[in-house]
Design a protein around this motif. Sequence first.
Motif, PDB file in Angstrom:
ATOM      1  N   ARG A  14       0.841  -1.201   0.000  1.00 11.65           N
ATOM      2  CA  ARG A  14       0.000   0.000   0.000  1.00 11.65           C
ATOM      3  C   ARG A  14       0.882   1.260   0.000  1.00 11.65           C
ATOM      4  NH1 ARG A  14      -0.850   4.671   2.601  1.00 11.65           N
ATOM      5  NH2 ARG A  14      -0.650   3.691   4.636  1.00 11.65           N
ATOM      6  N   ASP A  15       1.508   1.598   1.131  1.00 13.29           N
ATOM      7  CA  ASP A  15       2.347   2.810   1.142  1.00 13.29           C
ATOM      8  C   ASP A  15       3.579   2.589   0.257  1.00 13.29           C
ATOM      9  OD1 ASP A  15       2.573   5.408   1.939  1.00 13.29           O
ATOM     10  OD2 ASP A  15       2.647   4.998   4.081  1.00 13.29           O
ATOM     11  N   HIS A 203       3.949   4.588  12.565  1.00 13.42           N
ATOM     12  CA  HIS A 203       4.063   4.535  11.106  1.00 13.42           C
ATOM     13  C   HIS A 203       4.944   5.726  10.720  1.00 13.42           C
ATOM     14  CE1 HIS A 203       2.007   4.195   6.995  1.00 13.42           C
ATOM     15  NE2 HIS A 203       2.603   5.384   6.932  1.00 13.42           N
ATOM     16  N   HIS A 205       7.689   7.951   8.387  1.00  6.31           N
ATOM     17  CA  HIS A 205       8.269   8.214   7.064  1.00  6.31           C
ATOM     18  C   HIS A 205       9.685   8.741   7.222  1.00  6.31           C
ATOM     19  CE1 HIS A 205       5.105   7.346   4.101  1.00  6.31           C
ATOM     20  NE2 HIS A 205       4.313   7.440   5.167  1.00  6.31           N
ATOM     21  N   ASN A 239       9.175   4.718   3.701  1.00  9.10           N
ATOM     22  CA  ASN A 239       8.706   4.368   5.055  1.00  9.10           C
ATOM     23  C   ASN A 239       9.860   3.714   5.810  1.00  9.10           C
ATOM     24  OD1 ASN A 239       6.201   4.511   3.383  1.00  9.10           O
ATOM     25  ND2 ASN A 239       5.236   3.899   5.277  1.00  9.10           N
TER      26      ASN A 239
HETATM   27 ZN    ZN Z   1       2.387   6.623   5.210  1.00 10.02          ZN
END
Ligand code: ZN
Length: 515
Positions: A14-15, A203, A205, A239
């Motif tokens: 997804r990311d 989560h 980045h 990420n």
């Molecule tokens: Zn993200």
Amino acid sequence: MKNDKVIIFDTTLRDGEQTPGASLSANEKLKIAFQLEKLGVDVIEAGFPRTSPGDLEAVGMVAEHVKKPIICGLARATKKDIDDAAHALKKAKRRRVHIFLATSAIHRKYKLRKAKDEILTAAVSAIKYAKRKFSDIEFSPEDASRTELDFLARVTETVIKAGATTVNIPDTVGYSVPEEFANVITYLKEKVSNIDKAVISVHCHNDLGLAVSNSLAAVSHGARQVECTINGLGERAGNASLEEIVMGLKTRKDIFGTLKTNIKTKQLYKTSRLVSRLSGILVQPNKAIIGENAFSHEAGIHQDGILKRRDTYEIIRPEDVGFKGTKLVLGKLSGSHAFSERLKKLGYFLEKEELDQAFGRFKALADKKSKIFDEDLAAIVEDELATVREEYKLIDFEVISGNKINPLASVKLTKEKKTVTATANGDGPVDACFKTIDKAIGLKGKLIDYKVSAVTSGKDALGEASVKIKFGKDIAIGRASSTDVIEASVLAYVNAVNRHALRKKSKIKRQKSYK
Ligand code: ZN
Ligand code: KIV
């Protein structure tokens, strides 16, 4: 009871797929998901079903076939998004919806144009709606690290009360630094009265290169789920990298104590290669844990130290992450049984058709190259796995080049059984081939990146070509290998053209179904 388990939530599909230039078909996502299952991740975020029919299909396929991990779908705080996630995940054995809504002042004011109370109301009604369809609900206050702490605590308490079972704290723009981020977790643990009713997740980045440090700092202060991606893929600078987090926890037990994950670290290298091959995003050689140079020692002093005692200069054993030295394995006379047995040893289990194709390529390679190494086999298999549905297929090409002539290429391709041919000049043999392909298919690609590297050493080594091409607004990546670097380059270009064609088709489908 002491909780030492750190849940690994993988968001590569997804990311990770939001990496500029990366795009995966539903089949490719499924192949990666199977490998993530083997790796032992606890949760796979398979996509964002509402964004496109392609993503909806991919999440559905992963949900249907991948049974051990929880399969998760992303959703905005809207009924339509939650409905699409529920639809995509209906065949999952264990499923989760991940709802996000921005909470920071800047997002509230400029993006959402909503006041704090409106954010709370929207979050609660989304979670209450999701509860009708899911028992496992994750909520992310997007841009949490730039949200006022007292409001973040209020949001957290409210969403847990409404039914969120995991609250994820994203450092959406990679702005935080470790001490500050750890303090956010401590603050929430102190101020949110019902915090023990949900798992705290993070989560991060990597805009400041701190995604892994921030994640580890959060885990030290009580977070028990980490969201991460293979090879650190993801929006912008990416990420937090799964392999770095997992090996950090494993290697520094003196700092992290008994904290543990379910990850089978010997699968890390293979997973990294597969993701790189299918996404088309190369891994930098000096990447921690899985980069090609991660275990090579150049300096004489280091080599001497390693020979005397390995841990003088090596903190991780290469075999612990699945790194194997170069090994001569097969030759011209090896049969299909030896070939498939060797692939199984390397951890590749192919369908009969894929195996036959790969064996054909192995035989062709063995005619050109006397020694075949494990790396060559991996490149062949990964080429097979990376094949996208081929709208254009290369039949043959010719190129005339030299230092005193204007290079000239001709190509023959097929498109749905029709043959297309073209001839064109270029600045060099590769440029001439690329221009000729453009002419044959009637597109104008702008080459923005081109690399060729040797898979193993020696004059007859297999060369791996990767290209990044811009077709209008779309950036497509292509990769291929061959003992002839021009052929590898041509095949990589055609691979990129096919990825672009596939994406264009799915966009057309999307426009049709959402109009
Ligand atoms: Zn993200
Ligand atoms: O970075 C982010 O905030 C996200 C959310 C959807 C969790 O990816």
